[in-house]
Design an enzyme around this catalytic site. Sequence first.
Site, PDB file in Angstrom:
ATOM      1  N   VAL A  36     -14.218  42.773  18.432  1.00  0.00           N
ATOM      2  CA  VAL A  36     -13.987  41.830  17.339  1.00  0.00           C
ATOM      3  C   VAL A  36     -12.800  42.282  16.490  1.00  0.00           C
ATOM      4  O   VAL A  36     -11.931  41.486  16.128  1.00  0.00           O
ATOM      5  CB  VAL A  36     -15.261  41.663  16.480  1.00  0.00           C
ATOM      6  CG1 VAL A  36     -14.967  40.796  15.252  1.00  0.00           C
ATOM      7  CG2 VAL A  36     -16.384  41.042  17.295  1.00  0.00           C
ATOM      8  N   CYS A  37     -12.752  43.567  16.185  1.00  0.00           N
ATOM      9  CA  CYS A  37     -11.673  44.094  15.340  1.00  0.00           C
ATOM     10  C   CYS A  37     -10.311  43.980  16.020  1.00  0.00           C
ATOM     11  O   CYS A  37      -9.284  43.798  15.363  1.00  0.00           O
ATOM     12  CB  CYS A  37     -11.953  45.541  14.966  1.00  0.00           C
ATOM     13  SG  CYS A  37     -13.462  45.747  13.991  1.00  0.00           S
ATOM     14  N   THR A  38     -10.292  44.082  17.341  1.00  0.00           N
ATOM     15  CA  THR A  38      -9.036  43.911  18.073  1.00  0.00           C
ATOM     16  C   THR A  38      -8.471  42.522  17.824  1.00  0.00           C
ATOM     17  O   THR A  38      -7.271  42.355  17.579  1.00  0.00           O
ATOM     18  CB  THR A  38      -9.268  44.151  19.576  1.00  0.00           C
ATOM     19  OG1 THR A  38      -9.675  45.514  19.769  1.00  0.00           O
ATOM     20  CG2 THR A  38      -8.013  43.886  20.385  1.00  0.00           C
TER      21      THR A  38
END
Length: 209
Positions: A36-38
């Site tokens: 998700v953070c990517t």
Amino acid sequence: APDFTANTTIGEINFYEWLGNEWGVFMSHPADFTPVCTTEIGRVANLQKEFEKRNAKVLVLSVGTKPNMSPLESHREWIKDVNETQNATVEFPLVEDPNKNIANAYDMIHPNANDTLTVRSVFIISPDKAVKLIISYPASTGRNFEEILRVLDSLQLTANYQVATPVDWKNGEDCIVIPAIATEDIPDKFPKGHTIIKDYLRTTPQPNI
């Protein structure tokens, strides 16, 4: 907002000096190489010009790094993945925080969750180094950066004019005159006009456009 000096992917920075007279958008991530953070970091990179238009700098902190790599090596390898998978070019710094000093100063570690992972929060910090907003998200839900830009617009507007922004407000729409201004004083302060809906609910066109 707590000040700090840290190594980053663009070199050592002192946070206050690096921020200067600009606004800061400081994001915490649980770990490098998380899916998700990517997508989030790629989205912010692709919105870089929007943040620059708002005189805002972006800074990212992640304490969970890849084994057998230094934190900065891990961050730099992650940036390569972000750029590749999100069709982005990450230019803002990722901070090294191996002892979690910065994470703890900002209360990014959730006391009832994994004590090695930072909460996924966004901090908006004003040029006078005050935290103006914190939004925290669960690990499963990606952040909405259109909302973060909207809030940044509202914070910058309301810092300079005696207005508030109503529900779902977007840049360019009418604002609310704050209750501290007497109705008879509105024409002098807001010459574009105003509407009285109730004695406590008065609107005026956005004053800075």
